[in-house]
Enzyme design. Structure first.
Site, short mmCIF file in Angstrom:
data_model
loop_
_atom_site.label_atom_id
_atom_site.label_comp_id
_atom_site.label_asym_id
_atom_site.label_seq_id
_atom_site.Cartn_x
_atom_site.Cartn_y
_atom_site.Cartn_z
CE1 TYR A 124 -3.01 -3.10 0.96
CE2 TYR A 124 -4.48 -1.22 0.96
CZ TYR A 124 -4.28 -2.58 0.91
OH TYR A 124 -5.34 -3.42 0.81
CE LYS A 190 2.71 -17.94 1.64
NZ LYS A 190 1.80 -19.06 1.86
CG ASP A 223 -0.94 -19.78 3.66
OD1 ASP A 223 -0.28 -19.38 4.64
OD2 ASP A 223 -0.45 -20.53 2.80
CG ASP A 247 -7.56 -3.98 3.19
OD1 ASP A 247 -8.59 -3.75 3.84
OD2 ASP A 247 -7.40 -3.64 2.01
#
Ligand code: NAD
Length: 363
Positions: A124, A190, A223, A247
């Site tokens: 972002y 991640k 995930d 988000d």
């Protein structure tokens, strides 16, 4: 002493939600010294900008701001007021609680999660290069030279994550956990794939966690986190995430408790600036109809009371909201089993019911 708070009513349904929220906050007995300000499309003609300097001064002056939703005009050439506020005050930590309330329809019960989203870095950050542009082509050449070829004609977005950025938001999450009686912080990433960005996130998260021995710490790959939240949300408490995952996962959590319409939020920046606002937007189609649900903005007000150290008033207001929503008779249309239920009440009557419930509270 009265708490100085800037109140930006917003537009669309913003003014009616702000008025309902101001009334329930004042009914707690806590004293406020409101600094009323307007921002958005409505002030552009007079001030030439949707976010005039005197509004920024007011926010700086009071430190604490309560804000209704503001419409982002399409194609006006002005940036969103919400984005502008985030940048001006470096609002690096966005806090979004997801909590079950009886009477709000959802597939789950007893959810009580808090998302802390890093709000300034990551994908972002706005470092993007259009496919075919001079910079994209130059980067493509450089990547090939560095042994990391990408396909010709790619669009490119850069994901910057800094040690300072991680340090401040993860420290914020631990401080928030401590101040709000929470037991655990989960850092989400991640790092197995993005070693230099999410890997840094995880490394710094672990370093920060060492300073907070009273709060449990763990990490989860994003995930797996999503699957676990759907299967066993009760295992989690406070979660801290980089911008993009924050988000997505905060909307997932809102979905666990009934959707964005009832979701409160808060943003915290440097120098003690805090801004409390509902997650939903200005819903222009309901503007001026005394119809929209003020619950998300009222719960943002509850977060503000806690931030101001008014814990007892916060409990009382949240308890009254919870009782009225659970009873289900004096609630807005969206909280009724059918949206066209003729017994639904308006925004202001919903606020009246909450004020009455506070007056008759035994706690
Ligand atoms: P929205 O949240 O305004 O509306 C989405 C849907 O939810 C609509 O059907 C709406 O009627 C309903 N809804 C939203 N809040 C409600 C409430 N309190 N009670 C009952 N129903 C409610 O989202 P949108 O339509 O995508 O955005 C409208 C405008 O708001 C846009 O200009 C957008 O940029 C702006 N926006 C502002 C903020 C903010 O100020 N923080 C946040 C999101 C969107």
């Amino acid at each position: 002493m009265a708490h100085a708070v800037t109140l930006i009513q917003g537009d669309g349904i913003g003014p009616e939600l702000s008025e309902a929220t101001r009334r329930v906050l004042e009914a707690t007995g806590v004293q406020f010294d409101w600094n009323l300000q307007d921002a958005g499309e409505g002030v552009m003609a007079e001030h030439g900008t949707p976010l005039p300097e005197h509004v920024l001064d007011a926010i700086r002056g009071t430190g604490t701001t309560l804000k209704g939703p503001i419409t982002t005009p399409v194609g006006s050439g002005f940036r969103s007021v919400n984005v502008e506020l985030r940048k001006t005050f470096d609002l690096f930590a966005q806090v979004r609680p997801a909590k079950s309330y009886e009477g709000v329809r959802s597939r789950y019960e007893d959810i009580d999660l808090v998302i802390v989203r890093e709000n300034t870095e990551d994908l972002y950050a706005g470092v993007e290069f259009e496919r075919g542009s001079e910079h994209a082509e130059e980067l493509t050449r450089l990547f090939a030279e560095w042994g990391n070829p990408i396909k010709a004609n790619s669009g490119i977005s850069i994901k910057p994550i800094s040690a300072e950025g991680v340090e401040r938001v993860v420290s914020f999450a631990f401080d928030y956990a401590r101040a709000n009686g929470r037991r655990k912080v989960t850092s989400v990433h991640k790092a197995n794939i993005m070693k230099h960005t999410d890997g840094l996130w995880l490394e710094v998260s672990r370093q920060v966690a060492e300073r907070y021995t009273d709060i449990e710490f763990e990490d989860r790959i994003v995930d797996n986190m999503c699957m676990q939240l759907v299967q066993k949300p009760e295992l989690y408490d406070v979660m801290v995430l980089p911008n993009l995952y924050g988000d997505i996962v905060s909307d997932l959590c809102a979905g666990l408790v009934g959707g964005l319409g009832v979701a409160p939020g808060a943003n915290f920046g440097v120098g003690g600036i805090s801004l409390f606002e509902p997650v939903h937007g200005s819903a222009p189609k309901y503007a001026g109809q005394d119809k929209a649900n003020p619950m998300a903005m009222m719960l943002s007000g509850v977060m503000m009371l806690r931030h101001l150290g008014e814990h007892e008033a916060a409990e009382r207001l949240e308890g009254a909201i919870a009782r009225i929503v659970a009873a289900g008779d004096k609630v807005t249309y969206d909280l009724k089993p059918h949206r066209d239920d003729p017994t639904a009440v308006g925004t202001s009557a919903f606020a009246d019911a909450i004020i009455e419930a506070m007056q008759h509270a035994t706690v």
